[in-house]
Design an enzyme around this catalytic site. Structure first.
Site, PDB file in Angstrom:
ATOM      1  N   HIS A   1      33.966  44.877  16.362  1.00 56.01           N
ATOM      2  CA  HIS A   1      32.711  44.257  16.779  1.00 56.01           C
ATOM      3  C   HIS A   1      31.587  45.262  16.564  1.00 56.01           C
ATOM      4  O   HIS A   1      31.837  46.458  16.408  1.00 56.01           O
ATOM      5  CB  HIS A   1      32.776  43.846  18.249  1.00 56.01           C
ATOM      6  CG  HIS A   1      33.008  45.003  19.163  1.00 56.01           C
ATOM      7  ND1 HIS A   1      34.253  45.598  19.303  1.00 56.01           N
ATOM      8  CD2 HIS A   1      32.158  45.721  19.929  1.00 56.01           C
ATOM      9  CE1 HIS A   1      34.150  46.612  20.156  1.00 56.01           C
ATOM     10  NE2 HIS A   1      32.898  46.724  20.534  1.00 56.01           N
ATOM     11  N   ALA A   2      30.369  44.754  16.560  1.00 55.73           N
ATOM     12  CA  ALA A   2      29.184  45.600  16.463  1.00 55.73           C
ATOM     13  C   ALA A   2      28.169  45.081  17.479  1.00 55.73           C
ATOM     14  O   ALA A   2      28.420  44.099  18.178  1.00 55.73           O
ATOM     15  CB  ALA A   2      28.613  45.558  15.046  1.00 55.73           C
TER      16      ALA A   2
END
Length: 153
Positions: A68-69
């Site tokens: 994820h970011a």
């Protein structure tokens, strides 16, 4: 039991025999989210770049990655995709390598994903469900494990 069906569908559950490396694993996990507009290509690129810069921050447990970011790095809306690899790949995650379960998620803000992550955590902490997940050998088996309350034998 799990309500992952709110976020997962046929297109977002993948089973793959082989991939070349961890970068391809990230690309493959991101593809359904990219296709539905939940993320931009930037989101995938940032995850890959951050892994190269700071290491496999998203390999959260043995065999399990949750790439994820940040929302501002290409997340457009809430999204979740799952990839199960028949042949695990190394993420340079020491004792957590190799990885064969990839749960990619995106959230456009800092709060909208809390319910989804809570539901996902319920699945990840359910030993029976995870044994079924790791023993799955097809997309259909994965779907049965992730989207139903039934125990698959």
């Amino acid at each position: 039991m799990s309500n992952l069906s709110k976020w997962l569908n046929e297109e977002k559950i993948q089973y793959l025999e082989n991939i070349s490396d961890w970068k391809e694993a990230i690309q493959v996990a991101g593809r359904p989210l990219l296709e539905e507009g939940a993320i931009s290509q930037q989101y995938i690129d940032v995850i890959i770049q951050q892994k190269e810069d700071i290491g496999p921050y998203f390999v959260i447990a043995p065999r399990i990655a949750m790439p994820h970011a940040r929302p501002e790095q290409g997340a457009n809306k809430l999204g979740l995709s799952v990839v199960k690899l028949a042949t695990p790949v190394k993420f340079d995650a020491d004792e957590n390598d190799p990885v064969d379960a990839i749960f990619m998620f995106s959230a456009a803000d800092s709060n909208s994903h809390i319910e989804m992550i809570s539901e996902l955590a319920e699945v990840l902490s359910d030993e029976d469900k995870m044994n079924q997940f790791f023993n799955s050998r097809s997309k259909e088996e994965l779907r049965a494990v992730l989207l139903t309350d039934n125990v698959v034998n």
